[in-house]
Every structure is written in C-alpha cells, then in structure tokens.
Design a protein around this motif. Structure first.
Motif, short mmCIF file in Angstrom:
data_model
loop_
_atom_site.label_atom_id
_atom_site.label_comp_id
_atom_site.label_asym_id
_atom_site.label_seq_id
_atom_site.Cartn_x
_atom_site.Cartn_y
_atom_site.Cartn_z
N ASP A 259 0.81 -1.21 0.00
CA ASP A 259 0.00 0.00 0.00
C ASP A 259 0.85 1.26 0.00
O ASP A 259 0.34 2.37 -0.21
CB ASP A 259 -0.97 0.03 1.18
CG ASP A 259 -0.27 0.02 2.54
OD1 ASP A 259 0.97 -0.03 2.56
OD2 ASP A 259 -0.98 0.06 3.55
N ALA A 260 2.16 1.13 0.21
CA ALA A 260 3.03 2.31 0.14
C ALA A 260 3.36 2.67 -1.29
O ALA A 260 3.89 3.74 -1.55
CB ALA A 260 4.32 2.05 0.91
N LEU A 261 3.06 1.79 -2.25
CA LEU A 261 3.52 1.96 -3.62
C LEU A 261 2.38 1.86 -4.62
O LEU A 261 2.54 1.29 -5.69
CB LEU A 261 4.60 0.90 -3.92
CG LEU A 261 5.81 0.90 -2.99
CD1 LEU A 261 6.63 -0.36 -3.21
CD2 LEU A 261 6.66 2.12 -3.24
N ALA B 104 16.39 7.08 -14.32
CA ALA B 104 15.12 6.48 -14.73
C ALA B 104 13.94 7.24 -14.13
O ALA B 104 12.90 7.42 -14.79
CB ALA B 104 15.08 5.02 -14.32
N ALA B 105 14.07 7.68 -12.89
CA ALA B 105 12.99 8.43 -12.25
C ALA B 105 12.70 9.71 -13.01
O ALA B 105 11.54 10.02 -13.32
CB ALA B 105 13.34 8.73 -10.80
N GLU B 106 13.73 10.46 -13.32
CA GLU B 106 13.50 11.72 -14.01
C GLU B 106 13.02 11.49 -15.44
O GLU B 106 12.19 12.25 -15.95
CB GLU B 106 14.79 12.55 -13.98
CG GLU B 106 15.18 12.93 -12.56
CD GLU B 106 15.29 14.43 -12.34
OE1 GLU B 106 14.66 15.20 -13.08
OE2 GLU B 106 16.00 14.81 -11.41
N VAL C 272 7.70 11.09 -2.00
CA VAL C 272 8.32 9.97 -1.29
C VAL C 272 9.67 10.46 -0.77
O VAL C 272 10.47 11.02 -1.53
CB VAL C 272 8.52 8.75 -2.20
CG1 VAL C 272 9.29 7.65 -1.46
CG2 VAL C 272 7.18 8.21 -2.66
N ALA C 273 9.92 10.28 0.52
CA ALA C 273 11.15 10.78 1.14
C ALA C 273 11.95 9.66 1.78
O ALA C 273 11.40 8.67 2.24
CB ALA C 273 10.82 11.84 2.18
N LEU D 86 9.02 1.60 -7.42
CA LEU D 86 8.04 2.63 -7.70
C LEU D 86 7.79 2.73 -9.21
O LEU D 86 6.65 2.86 -9.65
CB LEU D 86 8.54 3.97 -7.17
CG LEU D 86 8.50 4.23 -5.67
CD1 LEU D 86 9.25 5.50 -5.33
CD2 LEU D 86 7.06 4.32 -5.19
N LEU D 87 8.87 2.72 -9.99
CA LEU D 87 8.73 2.85 -11.42
C LEU D 87 8.10 1.61 -12.04
O LEU D 87 7.36 1.70 -13.02
CB LEU D 87 10.09 3.14 -12.06
CG LEU D 87 10.77 4.43 -11.60
CD1 LEU D 87 12.10 4.63 -12.34
CD2 LEU D 87 9.88 5.63 -11.79
#
Length: 292
Positions: free
Chosen positions: A11-13, A45-47, A236-237, A287-288
C-alpha cells in the motif's frame, strides 16, 4: 542481479510519486561518499519517467560535488538543512536563502556556553565557513576566518578578503562538544536554546546544526513543492538521521534506511535496505515498476 532490498508494504507503492526527496549521507551515498552505478541508473530512470528528484541534505553547497554529475531535470538541491536552495546546474549557486538571524545565533551561543561548557562553534555563511580555534579540524576551509564565534557573529566582522559578514547571511551555526553524548547534547541544547533556533544533528559525533526558527528540510521542501503544485501526498522521502525527521513526517510516504538512527526507525512506517545496499535505488526501481 542486485542484492535483495527490504520490500515495502504494497500500500506504500500504489501509484507513482511526483517527487522523490532523498537525504545524502547515510542514505543515498555509500559510506565512502560515492554514488553507486545502480543508484545513478535509478535516479536517471525516475527523471525520465517524469518524477522529480530533490537532494535534501545538511551539506553546504560547496560539498555537493558528490552528486552534481547525477543531476537531471530541475537541478535543484536543498542544502544546509533547508537554509539554502542551490542550483547544481549553475556552479552550485544559492538561489534562495532562509537565514539564521545573527542576534538569534548570538543568543544560542550564550545559552550553550552556559549549558555545555567546552562547546566550540563554527559559522556557515553564504560566503564561506568560519570557525573557532578549538573547533575540530574536519572539512575545514583554508580561507576561513579563525576567531572566537562572538567575532564571527559581530556586526562589524569581515571575512578573509575584507568582505563584511553582514553581506553574507548565516545559514547554520554549528556547535561541537568533545565529551557529551550526541543525543544528550541535542536534548540539552534544545532545552536551553530551542526558543531561539531550530537545533538538530546528523553526525555520529556530538555536532549540532542550528538553523533559523521554522527552517528545516521539511519546511523548505514544502515551499519548493508548493511552487510546483506538488502536494505532500505526492512525495516519497528517504532519510536516516534526526535532521530528516520533519521531512519524513511531512512527506506522504517515507522510508527509513536500515542503518537509520533509532528515532528515525521509530517515527517511520516503511523501511528499505541500508545506504550500502542501495536502499533508495531499490525503492525507486519498484516505484517505477509498480506505478501507473
């Protein structure tokens, strides 16, 4: 194959965030201050996926070379525990300052001198780093003014080039004690001087970092996010030390590193692998992969 990471609750993702905010030392960086190939790939990849990445650190702008080569997109970092926003694409130029008023810094010095005899101080200004003669010789600036902190905070003071200190806002006051337990020193300092400034720590030693009232990683990150129309729920931290606590509490989803300080582990729901095992990269990859 990459080493297995601590897996977060599903549930965090549920969806891809809009922004990732990560501490550096003890979090994104390995213990030798390097950025692993895996982490470089994950940040890129995130950016590429449209997720902004903010480095949010206690480091000053001049120590951001460790990640300057790994900046994409926006190129901004939050430094000095929220006291400075730095453009890493433009020579690590400070583009926003949230200063510690010098009169408040002097009040903190007076209170800590009384509460913790033996304390020594350094001053981080926008124009450089200056310290007392007995301040520990770690990461010292050869161009610094070495003098009692009262002189370093004096209205008529000047730096080594003769430039007045009044034109260089104070970003942080640092206080070091040679004998006190780090957490005990933090508690003592907050009790004696917390009404004048924000006091935190990120070092394994008894070294405190002191900012203006209301200045923290969290409050500056919130301002930067508001400017971009990003809510806390979309952030997300990642962090590992007490100076990360406010940021981890503000972000919609937060991860403590496996190597985190006990207070950070107690205050966060989600965990990832240690900095040595690329815990930030492991979560970004997931996440990705799981986001939509």
């Amino acid at each position: 194959m990459h080493p297995a990471a601590h897996r977060a609750p599903a549930d965090a993702l549920r969806s891809r965030p809009r922004l990732i905010a990560t501490d550096l030392d003890g979090t994104l960086l390995h213990d030798d201050k390097s950025v692993s190939d895996r982490t470089v790939e994950a940040l890129a990849a995130a950016e590429q996926a449209g997720v902004e990445v903010f480095f949010v650190t206690g480091r000053p702008a001049r120590w951001m070379g460790v990640v300057s080569d790994h900046v994409h997109g926006h190129g901004l970092a939050i430094c000095a525990n929220g006291a400075a926003v730095v453009d890493l694409h433009r020579g690590r130029r400070i583009v926003q300052v949230r200063e510690l008023a010098e009169h408040d810094a002097r009040r903190v010095v007076h209170a800590l001198r009384e509460a913790a005899p033996g304390v020594t101080f350094a001053v981080e200004r926008t124009g450089g780093f200056h310290y007392e003669p007995s301040y520990p010789p770690v990461h010292l600036d050869p161009s610094a003014v070495v003098a009692p902190v009262e002189k370093l905070l004096a209205e008529a003071g000047t730096d080594g080039t003769g430039k007045p200190f009044t034109s260089q806002p104070v970003l942080k006051l640092l206080a070091q004690h040679p004998r006190l337990d780090p957490d005990a020193f933090l508690t003592l300092a907050r009790l004696s001087a917390g009404r004048y400034a924000e006091i935190t720590r990120s070092s394994p030693t008894a070294l405190l970092e002191i900012s203006g009232l209301g200045v923290s990683k969290a409050s500056t990150l919130a301002l930067c996010c508001a400017q971009r129309g990003i809510s806390a729920d979309e952030v997300v931290a990642f962090g590992d030390m007490p100076n990360d606590l406010e940021m981890l509490g503000w972000a919609g989803t937060s991860y403590a590193m496996a190597n985190a300080h006990p207070d950070v582990l107690a205050a966060t729901t989600h965990r990832t692998a240690s900095n040595q095992d690329d815990g930030v990269a492991a979560v970004i990859e997931r996440l990705l992969a799981d986001g939509h």
